[in-house]
Scaffold this motif. Structure first.
Motif, PDB file in Angstrom:
ATOM      1  N   GLN A  54       2.507  11.742 -44.635  1.00  0.00           N
ATOM      2  CA  GLN A  54       2.936  13.257 -44.276  1.00  0.00           C
ATOM      3  C   GLN A  54       1.795  13.809 -43.951  1.00  0.00           C
ATOM      4  OE1 GLN A  54       4.650  15.627 -47.245  1.00  0.00           O
ATOM      5  NE2 GLN A  54       6.996  14.562 -46.806  1.00  0.00           N
ATOM      6  N   THR A  55       0.577  13.582 -44.421  1.00  0.00           N
ATOM      7  CA  THR A  55      -0.797  14.163 -44.059  1.00  0.00           C
ATOM      8  C   THR A  55      -1.278  13.659 -42.722  1.00  0.00           C
ATOM      9  OG1 THR A  55      -1.435  14.362 -46.397  1.00  0.00           O
ATOM     10  CG2 THR A  55      -3.147  14.774 -44.864  1.00  0.00           C
ATOM     11  N   GLN A  56      -1.010  12.245 -42.572  1.00  0.00           N
ATOM     12  CA  GLN A  56      -1.344  11.483 -41.284  1.00  0.00           C
ATOM     13  C   GLN A  56      -0.671  12.229 -40.079  1.00  0.00           C
ATOM     14  OE1 GLN A  56       0.325   7.940 -39.908  1.00  0.00           O
ATOM     15  NE2 GLN A  56      -1.625   7.037 -39.155  1.00  0.00           N
ATOM     16  N   LEU A  57       0.658  12.504 -40.382  1.00  0.00           N
ATOM     17  CA  LEU A  57       1.459  13.199 -39.175  1.00  0.00           C
ATOM     18  C   LEU A  57       1.177  14.542 -38.835  1.00  0.00           C
ATOM     19  CD1 LEU A  57       4.286  12.911 -37.460  1.00  0.00           C
ATOM     20  CD2 LEU A  57       5.389  13.599 -39.244  1.00  0.00           C
ATOM     21  N   ALA A  58       0.556  15.251 -39.896  1.00  0.00           N
ATOM     22  CA  ALA A  58       0.369  16.829 -39.850  1.00  0.00           C
ATOM     23  C   ALA A  58      -0.864  16.789 -38.985  1.00  0.00           C
ATOM     24  CB  ALA A  58       0.062  17.388 -41.021  1.00  0.00           C
ATOM     25  N   VAL A  59      -1.981  16.104 -38.989  1.00  0.00           N
ATOM     26  CA  VAL A  59      -2.961  16.003 -38.324  1.00  0.00           C
ATOM     27  C   VAL A  59      -2.848  15.380 -36.999  1.00  0.00           C
ATOM     28  CG1 VAL A  59      -4.559  16.164 -40.282  1.00  0.00           C
ATOM     29  CG2 VAL A  59      -4.063  13.861 -39.329  1.00  0.00           C
ATOM     30  N   LYS A  60      -2.029  14.419 -37.008  1.00  0.00           N
ATOM     31  CA  LYS A  60      -1.858  13.849 -35.803  1.00  0.00           C
ATOM     32  C   LYS A  60      -0.855  15.139 -34.798  1.00  0.00           C
ATOM     33  CE  LYS A  60       1.739  10.219 -34.139  1.00  0.00           C
ATOM     34  NZ  LYS A  60       1.339   9.127 -33.705  1.00  0.00           N
ATOM     35  N   THR A  61      -0.090  15.710 -35.503  1.00  0.00           N
ATOM     36  CA  THR A  61       0.802  16.828 -34.788  1.00  0.00           C
ATOM     37  C   THR A  61      -0.532  18.022 -34.037  1.00  0.00           C
ATOM     38  OG1 THR A  61       2.845  16.546 -36.237  1.00  0.00           O
ATOM     39  CG2 THR A  61       2.170  18.743 -35.222  1.00  0.00           C
ATOM     40  N   LEU A  62      -1.214  18.192 -34.757  1.00  0.00           N
ATOM     41  CA  LEU A  62      -2.459  19.402 -34.448  1.00  0.00           C
ATOM     42  C   LEU A  62      -3.193  18.510 -33.372  1.00  0.00           C
ATOM     43  CD1 LEU A  62      -4.349  21.363 -34.256  1.00  0.00           C
ATOM     44  CD2 LEU A  62      -5.738  20.379 -36.272  1.00  0.00           C
ATOM     45  N   ASN A  63      -3.438  17.108 -33.375  1.00  0.00           N
ATOM     46  CA  ASN A  63      -4.279  16.471 -32.283  1.00  0.00           C
ATOM     47  C   ASN A  63      -3.429  16.260 -30.943  1.00  0.00           C
ATOM     48  OD1 ASN A  63      -4.756  13.079 -31.091  1.00  0.00           O
ATOM     49  ND2 ASN A  63      -6.571  14.458 -31.448  1.00  0.00           N
ATOM     50  N   SER A  64      -1.993  16.341 -31.177  1.00  0.00           N
ATOM     51  CA  SER A  64      -1.350  16.368 -30.051  1.00  0.00           C
ATOM     52  C   SER A  64      -1.368  17.690 -29.141  1.00  0.00           C
ATOM     53  CB  SER A  64       0.104  15.912 -30.255  1.00  0.00           C
ATOM     54  OG  SER A  64       0.292  14.502 -30.574  1.00  0.00           O
ATOM     55  N   GLN A  65      -1.295  18.687 -30.087  1.00  0.00           N
ATOM     56  CA  GLN A  65      -1.527  20.117 -29.437  1.00  0.00           C
ATOM     57  C   GLN A  65      -2.780  20.203 -28.839  1.00  0.00           C
ATOM     58  OE1 GLN A  65      -0.047  23.023 -32.308  1.00  0.00           O
ATOM     59  NE2 GLN A  65       1.789  21.925 -32.737  1.00  0.00           N
ATOM     60  N   VAL A  66      -3.742  19.609 -29.483  1.00  0.00           N
ATOM     61  CA  VAL A  66      -5.221  19.857 -28.613  1.00  0.00           C
ATOM     62  C   VAL A  66      -5.378  18.994 -27.454  1.00  0.00           C
ATOM     63  CG1 VAL A  66      -7.513  19.374 -29.174  1.00  0.00           C
ATOM     64  CG2 VAL A  66      -6.325  20.167 -30.959  1.00  0.00           C
ATOM     65  N   LEU A  67      -4.792  18.038 -27.433  1.00  0.00           N
ATOM     66  CA  LEU A  67      -4.830  17.122 -26.289  1.00  0.00           C
ATOM     67  C   LEU A  67      -4.005  17.683 -25.178  1.00  0.00           C
ATOM     68  CD1 LEU A  67      -5.851  14.075 -25.715  1.00  0.00           C
ATOM     69  CD2 LEU A  67      -6.010  15.037 -28.118  1.00  0.00           C
ATOM     70  N   ASN A  68      -2.705  18.261 -25.450  1.00  0.00           N
ATOM     71  CA  ASN A  68      -1.912  19.069 -24.515  1.00  0.00           C
ATOM     72  C   ASN A  68      -2.719  20.026 -23.908  1.00  0.00           C
ATOM     73  OD1 ASN A  68       0.309  19.675 -23.233  1.00  0.00           O
ATOM     74  ND2 ASN A  68       0.847  21.336 -24.648  1.00  0.00           N
ATOM     75  N   VAL A  69      -3.454  20.754 -24.550  1.00  0.00           N
ATOM     76  CA  VAL A  69      -4.405  22.077 -23.994  1.00  0.00           C
ATOM     77  C   VAL A  69      -5.544  21.549 -23.275  1.00  0.00           C
ATOM     78  CG1 VAL A  69      -5.791  23.937 -24.585  1.00  0.00           C
ATOM     79  CG2 VAL A  69      -3.858  23.740 -25.895  1.00  0.00           C
ATOM     80  N   LEU A  70      -6.074  20.297 -23.742  1.00  0.00           N
ATOM     81  CA  LEU A  70      -7.231  19.925 -23.069  1.00  0.00           C
ATOM     82  C   LEU A  70      -6.689  19.399 -21.380  1.00  0.00           C
ATOM     83  CD1 LEU A  70      -9.293  17.944 -25.676  1.00  0.00           C
ATOM     84  CD2 LEU A  70      -9.634  20.049 -24.594  1.00  0.00           C
ATOM     85  N   ILE A  71      -5.717  18.373 -21.561  1.00  0.00           N
ATOM     86  CA  ILE A  71      -5.076  17.739 -20.543  1.00  0.00           C
ATOM     87  C   ILE A  71      -4.814  18.836 -19.413  1.00  0.00           C
ATOM     88  CG2 ILE A  71      -3.687  16.341 -19.423  1.00  0.00           C
ATOM     89  CD1 ILE A  71      -3.544  14.763 -22.347  1.00  0.00           C
ATOM     90  N   LYS A  72      -4.121  19.792 -19.934  1.00  0.00           N
ATOM     91  CA  LYS A  72      -3.549  20.887 -19.052  1.00  0.00           C
ATOM     92  C   LYS A  72      -4.764  21.566 -18.354  1.00  0.00           C
ATOM     93  CE  LYS A  72       1.025  22.095 -20.207  1.00  0.00           C
ATOM     94  NZ  LYS A  72       1.922  22.475 -21.309  1.00  0.00           N
ATOM     95  N   ASN A  73      -6.043  21.429 -18.895  1.00  0.00           N
ATOM     96  CA  ASN A  73      -7.275  22.114 -18.235  1.00  0.00           C
ATOM     97  C   ASN A  73      -7.917  20.987 -17.496  1.00  0.00           C
ATOM     98  OD1 ASN A  73      -7.741  25.124 -18.810  1.00  0.00           O
ATOM     99  ND2 ASN A  73      -6.925  24.252 -20.888  1.00  0.00           N
ATOM    100  N   ASN A  74      -7.221  19.900 -17.240  1.00  0.00           N
ATOM    101  CA  ASN A  74      -7.736  18.952 -16.583  1.00  0.00           C
ATOM    102  C   ASN A  74      -8.849  18.115 -17.122  1.00  0.00           C
ATOM    103  OD1 ASN A  74      -6.765  17.870 -13.868  1.00  0.00           O
ATOM    104  ND2 ASN A  74      -8.574  18.695 -12.774  1.00  0.00           N
TER     105      ASN A  74
END
Lengths: 268, 268
Positions: free
Chosen positions: B81-101
């Motif tokens: 569960q902890t791995q999934l939680a931090v991975k979820t944050l990581n995906s959200q971070v990646l999403n914002v970074l990639i959207k900013n090229n």
């Protein structure tokens, strides 16, 4: 140890225009896996495909095709987007598995693997083994990868299976698809399609309808060829329909399931 | 090459009862990183903390504390569960970074690292280097890990920084926090807190208010000790406030920023 491949067509909604999990199907499968693990202290690795999450961005950015290096920055963004898309599917899969009390651990394939001309070139499976030894269910998935010749490529869940099958020597491999097994023609569009109960040699493949091979199977023959190679080393594979209730539980449990066995020794 | 750590307090909403991204702050930071990368062809690694995503499940399941092996299955679910939680944050971070090229590539820390008694024991950074060489921005994060003595542990973004700082010899390390730098007391609750402009030796640490060290800094002293060790090998670190507009761009760009420099040679 068992390797279970959940095809992208089994866990995602192929009819949806946007990336969408087939929650109901995945959840039912997760219940079956959970029931199996409750009764048996067996080691299990799950590998899943990319389905409607990975294919659209991989196609849009032509990941795996040669490109001019002046376009590298745009391709990198495509690589990043594809990685994020399949990772999003992986998180949704993990969420369902964990909610069903399966101690599933995600192993991000693109963090441990590279390819060369679309084939696995390096694959650090140390942690796959460590998580298995500690009683977890490692979950890998079709992903993007750095490619030695093409800069970037897509690595399918099927390639991962064959590699792990070779290096981890599993008791069996299960390919959970959306048809009953391997047919000579596409069973969805040909009412006279014949299901192979058992395949043991490349000669069996001659029975495939050569005119329909490509669209029928989406590379099924290449896959079977690799599984036949594995069967020579004593690793049997089963292609089954995961949309049929209890098929996953039964095959994990060594009960008989309608499907195709790929083995070194068919009883003919 | 620069290593940038985005603290969990910077990218997640600490006041939210549930795991929540601080989208506005992260997006502004992503714009600043993107602007920097547009102008300079520099290599960058981003490491982020777990914030409000990782800490609640890690605390609930006491990841990193000794436990009776009869509870291992429950602990495994907590790990998952902890791995999934931090991975979820990581995906959200990646999403914002990639959207900013930004060609950001996630590297799942728990897929390449193990610990022993909560300290990094093995860390396969081959792919971190490969992604860097190919022009990507690798993004690692605070995660769970298999631990040799404790079975499981949490590995902080700060430990990852120190390790990568040692083995990758970056030009500088930037720690983006929610305060202006390192203070002798908690600046949020002490109006007379003094900001250190420069720290160059363990002696400087004696100025810390010993009665408030622990809650003030959440292990800040241990972190500084490690960064001081790194500074001896010529790697300088900057602790800055990422909530101040342009601070990230300016520090990446070598412009002056209010903050704390940790170096071998302060100008006193």
């Amino acid at each position: 140890m068992i390797i279970l491949k959940l095809g992208g067509s089994v866990i995602t909604d192929k009819n949806s225009l946007t990336a969408k999990l087939d929650f109901d199907n995945l959840n039912r499968i997760a219940v079956e896996i959970s029931n199996y693990l409750k009764s048996y202290d067996s080691k299990l690795i799950i590998i899943h495909g990319a389905g409607s999450f990975g294919h659209p961005p991989a196609k849009k950015y032509k990941i795996g095709e040669k490109f001019n290096l002046s376009n590298y920055q745009k391709k990198r963004i495509g690589f990043s987007q594809t990685q994020l898309a399949v990772k999003t599917l992986n998180s949704q899969v993990l969420n369902v598995l964990i909610k069903n009390n399966i101690p599933a651990v995600s192993i991000q394939t693109s963090s441990i693997l590279t390819t060369n001309n679309k084939r696995i070139d390096s694959f650090n499976i140390d942690l796959v083994n460590k998580y298995l030894d500690e009683g977890y269910v490692p979950v890998l998935y079709g992903d993007v990868a750095i490619d030695k010749s093409l800069k970037m490529a897509v690595v399918s869940g099927d390639q991962i299976i064959t590699y792990l099958g070779k290096y981890l020597n599993p008791d069996k491999i299960i390919l959970a698809s959306d048809v009953d097994g391997v047919y000579n023609k596409n069973p969805k569009t040909n009412s006279d399609a014949k299901l192979f109960k058992c395949l043991s040699s490349l000669k069996d493949l001659e029975q495939f309808d050569s005119t329909t091979n490509i669209d029928v199977t989406g590379g099924m023959i290449g896959k079977i060829r690799e599984l036949l190679e594995l069967s020579k080393e004593g690793v049997d594979s089963f292609v089954i329909n995961a949309n049929t209730k209890n098929n996953i539980f039964n095959i994990l449990n060594d009960d008989e399931v309608n499907g195709t066995l790929i083995t070194n020794k068919c009883n003919k």
